[in-house]
Design an enzyme around this catalytic site. Structure first.
Site, PDB file in Angstrom:
ATOM      1  N   ARG A 283       5.529   2.939   4.089  1.00 15.73           N
ATOM      2  CA  ARG A 283       6.795   3.113   4.821  1.00 15.73           C
ATOM      3  C   ARG A 283       7.107   4.586   5.051  1.00 15.73           C
ATOM      4  NH1 ARG A 283      11.240  -1.193   2.715  1.00 15.73           N
ATOM      5  NH2 ARG A 283       9.880  -3.003   2.825  1.00 15.73           N
ATOM      6  N   THR A 345       8.886 -11.325  10.395  1.00 21.94           N
ATOM      7  CA  THR A 345       8.869 -10.210   9.447  1.00 21.94           C
ATOM      8  C   THR A 345       7.587 -10.221   8.608  1.00 21.94           C
ATOM      9  OG1 THR A 345      11.250 -10.170   9.322  1.00 21.94           O
ATOM     10  CG2 THR A 345      10.065  -9.300   7.423  1.00 21.94           C
ATOM     11  N   GLU A 365      11.817  -2.799  11.389  1.00 24.58           N
ATOM     12  CA  GLU A 365      13.050  -2.067  11.109  1.00 24.58           C
ATOM     13  C   GLU A 365      13.083  -1.535   9.683  1.00 24.58           C
ATOM     14  OE1 GLU A 365      15.073  -3.570   8.702  1.00 24.58           O
ATOM     15  OE2 GLU A 365      13.630  -5.206   8.674  1.00 24.58           O
ATOM     16  N   LYS A 377       0.987  -0.913   7.839  1.00 24.11           N
ATOM     17  CA  LYS A 377       1.853   0.150   8.316  1.00 24.11           C
ATOM     18  C   LYS A 377       1.479   1.412   7.555  1.00 24.11           C
ATOM     19  CE  LYS A 377       5.576  -1.717   5.450  1.00 24.11           C
ATOM     20  NZ  LYS A 377       5.850  -3.158   5.420  1.00 24.11           N
TER      21      LYS A 377
HETATM   22  C1  G1P Z   1      10.518  -6.507   3.489  1.00 25.14           C
HETATM   23  C2  G1P Z   1      10.787  -6.020   4.890  1.00 25.14           C
HETATM   24  C3  G1P Z   1       9.611  -6.337   5.784  1.00 25.14           C
HETATM   25  C4  G1P Z   1       8.334  -5.751   5.189  1.00 25.14           C
HETATM   26  C5  G1P Z   1       8.169  -6.209   3.757  1.00 25.14           C
HETATM   27  C6  G1P Z   1       6.980  -5.537   3.085  1.00 25.14           C
HETATM   28  O1  G1P Z   1      10.358  -7.899   3.497  1.00 25.14           O
HETATM   29  O2  G1P Z   1      11.970  -6.572   5.408  1.00 25.14           O
HETATM   30  O3  G1P Z   1       9.852  -5.835   7.062  1.00 25.14           O
HETATM   31  O4  G1P Z   1       7.212  -6.138   5.926  1.00 25.14           O
HETATM   32  O5  G1P Z   1       9.336  -5.907   3.006  1.00 25.14           O
HETATM   33  O6  G1P Z   1       7.103  -4.151   3.036  1.00 25.14           O
HETATM   34  P1  G1P Z   1      11.530  -8.925   3.099  1.00 25.14           P
HETATM   35  O7  G1P Z   1      12.011  -8.512   1.726  1.00 25.14           O
HETATM   36  O8  G1P Z   1      12.614  -8.717   4.117  1.00 25.14           O
HETATM   37  O9  G1P Z   1      10.905 -10.282   3.156  1.00 25.14           O
HETATM   38 ZN    ZN Z   2       5.350  -0.307   0.896  1.00 22.00          ZN
END
Ligand code: G1P
Ligand code: ZN
Length: 544
Positions: A283, A345, A365, A377
């Site tokens: 990230r 997601t 996001e 990512k």
């Molecule tokens: C969260 C983020 C999502 C990301 C994931 C892993 O997942 O919202 O975008 O891919 O962490 O880093 P969530 O806890 O919302 O399922």
């Molecule tokens: Zn991470």
């Protein structure tokens, strides 16, 4: 060679979430818990005998122990070779890069991303396939199914491998190669960006940057890239020593958890550019002088400026964003005449689109952006992309974003998280929302009229697989939107995420704070979902 087959009993809770299996360290430390899951991964794969596995983690507490267990299990199960990062360290994007570069069969990443680390905190494990990306749902489901019936696992009885030293070692009939954690990744970055101009910018004397690694995995990568290859002064990288407990912090690069960096960029005589990355390095947060770039805007700005970067100079095949990510990038796609995909997601949904060459850039996001250079990512990649744009446009971060809004309009955007809510309460809230969906269309709430209301379902355009119940969307006729979903990465109770977005084409109205710009929608979200009544919470735990 002494391979032991150990009898075990299945655990019922090994269902991978948005990004692998994440649990408290204490859960992973239960006898056989990690072993069961690793054997379930191996049992769900075919054809790995004699093949190469890549292994590494973000260095958090329990990383070292887990690596030794996995090495011995890989040897007992017939892998030919394991490439493991020095000291057990590999960032998530570096692992993805290495799987691809060395054509490995797959990879195992040990991380709970941005979740805190330490004996009482979180640990995680995730399997990536040979394209370097997170295993798709059909594999994670197979792993879960296997974990429910598993009754034995195989492990080699052997001494621990010395991970402090680069080189090759024999473990049973398998080779363990301890590799430099940083070198392959740095080489890949050099092949993508204009290091010459970035170096000029960073050594010019009138540009200062600050990179906060939050005591997590990117420290060694950031030193190598910014201070060594690109000539930035010593001290550019903050909190660059990876610690097992991330220094007691929460390595989530957002305005709340990366407050040290925020204080610098919003303080006296701030540097021109600031960035932070998370626990496992996938990230990023981008800051300018007194200026925060939302991840959704960041993705849109990267897409609009991609031609300035050598690797993307001939244009993008297409772009993709996760459903809750703002539609800012959609507007760039329209103007560039390229496709824009909306996925559920989680990074795993981008893999097929990238492999099929349908998209070049993608983002979420949640501070995640990336491209077809790997299948995860990539935090530092995004930082370098921004530096490349800054070096080429010779404008400030704020000027670039404001010009972007002028051209495309501004998508006001914010995410409100309600963490560690009672699971039952969160499920009730979502159920109540689902029940309202069929009668919502056309309803008027103040100035907002509902244009559509649904539970997002995605059909993968490449393999036709369908993923349902991916979040509740309520869209209004003026282009505003509220999305509700439950997190798939939390380890305690449930986390309700509320995503708010409105579109403002008029550039005289681009100066508002997002919480101001979205105030009416925020009230409306509570009215529709009865958040206060259902959860007893007056306000979100985290606002990003
Ligand atoms: C969260 C983020 C999502 C990301 C994931 C892993 O997942 O919202 O975008 O891919 O962490 O880093 P969530 O806890 O919302 O399922
Ligand atoms: Zn991470």
């Amino acid at each position: 060679m002494n391979i032991r087959t150990v009898s075990t009993q299945a655990f019922t809770d090994q269902k991978p979430g948005t990004s692998g299996l994440r649990k408290k360290v204490k859960t992973f430390q239960q006898p056989h818990y990690l072993e069961n899951f690793v054997q379930s991964i191996f049992d769900s794969l075919e054809g790995y005998q004699g093949q190469t596995l890549v292994l590494g983690g973000d260095g958090r507490f329990y990383n070292r122990e887990a690596i030794q267990i996995i090495l011995k299990m890989a040897a007992a199960n017939g892998f030919g070779r394991v490439l493991v990062g020095e000291k057990g360290i590999l960032s998530t994007p570096a692992l993805s890069c290495i799987v691809r570069k060395y054509k490995a069969f797959g990879g195992i990443i040990l991380s709970a991303s941005h979740n805190p680390a330490g004996p009482d905190e979180d640990f995680g494990i995730k399997y990536n396939t040979d394209n370097g990306g997170p295993a798709p749902e059909k594999i994670t489901e197979a792993i879960y199914n296997r974990s429910k019936t598993i009754d034995a696992y195989k492990i080699l009885e052997a001494e621990d491998v010395n991970l402090e030293k680069l080189g090759s070692f024999e473990l049973g009939s398998m080779t363990v190669q301890v590799i430099d954690s940083v070198a392959d990744y740095v080489e890949l970055m050099q092949s993508l960006f204009d290091f010459g101009s970035i170096r000029q910018l960073l050594t010019s004397g009138n540009f200062r940057m600050c990179m906060d690694s939050l005591h997590a995995v990117t420290g060694p990568y950031a030193y190598a890239l910014f201070e060594q290859c690109l000539g930035a002064p010593a001290g550019t990288v903050h909190n660059g020593k990876p610690l097992e407990d991330f220094g007691g912090g929460h390595p989530d690069p957002n305005l709340v958890y990366a407050h040290e960096l925020v204080d610098i960029l919003f303080g006296d005589n701030p540097p021109d550019f600031g960035a932070a990355s998370d626990g496992d390095g996938d990230r990023n947060m981008i800051l300018g002088r007194n200026f925060f770039v939302t991840p959704s805007d960041s993705l849109a700005v990267l897409a609009a400026n991609a031609k300035l970067v050598p690797a993307y100079s001939s244009g993008l095949a297409g772009v993709a964003r996760s459903m809750p990510t703002s539609a800012a990038v959609d507007r760039v796609a329209v103007s560039e005449g390229i496709d824009c995909y909306e996925t559920p997601t989680g990074w795993k949904f981008f893999g097929n689109l990238l492999d099929a060459g349908k998209v070049t850039l993608c983002g979420e996001e949640s501070f995640g952006t990336g491209s077809d250079h790997v299948r995860e990512k990539d935090g530092l990649w995004a930082v370098l992309f921004w530096l490349n744009i800054l070096a080429s446009r010779k404008q400030s971060v704020e000027e670039i974003v404001r010009e972007h809004w002028k051209t495309y309009g501004r998508n006001y955007y914010s995410r409100h998280d309600y963490e560690a809510v009672e699971t039952l309460e969160a499920n009730t809230l979502m159920e109540n929302l689902r029940e309202q969906l069929s009668t919502m269309k056309g309803k008027q709430f103040g100035k907002y009229q509902v244009e559509y209301a649904d539970d997002f379902s995605y059909t993968d355009p490449v393999d036709g697989s369908i993923s349902q119940n991916q979040g509740i969307r309520i869209g209004f006729t003026d282009g505003s939107r509220i999305v509700f979903r439950l997190s798939g990465t939390g380890t305690q109770g449930a986390t309700l995420r509320v995503y708010l977005e409105s579109y403002e084409p008029d550039s005289t109205k681009h100066h508002l704070d997002p919480q101001q710009g979205l105030a009416e929608l925020i009230t409306l979200a509570d009215e529709i979902a009865q958040i206060k009544a259902n959860t007893g919470r007056d306000q979100p735990t985290v606002i990003t």
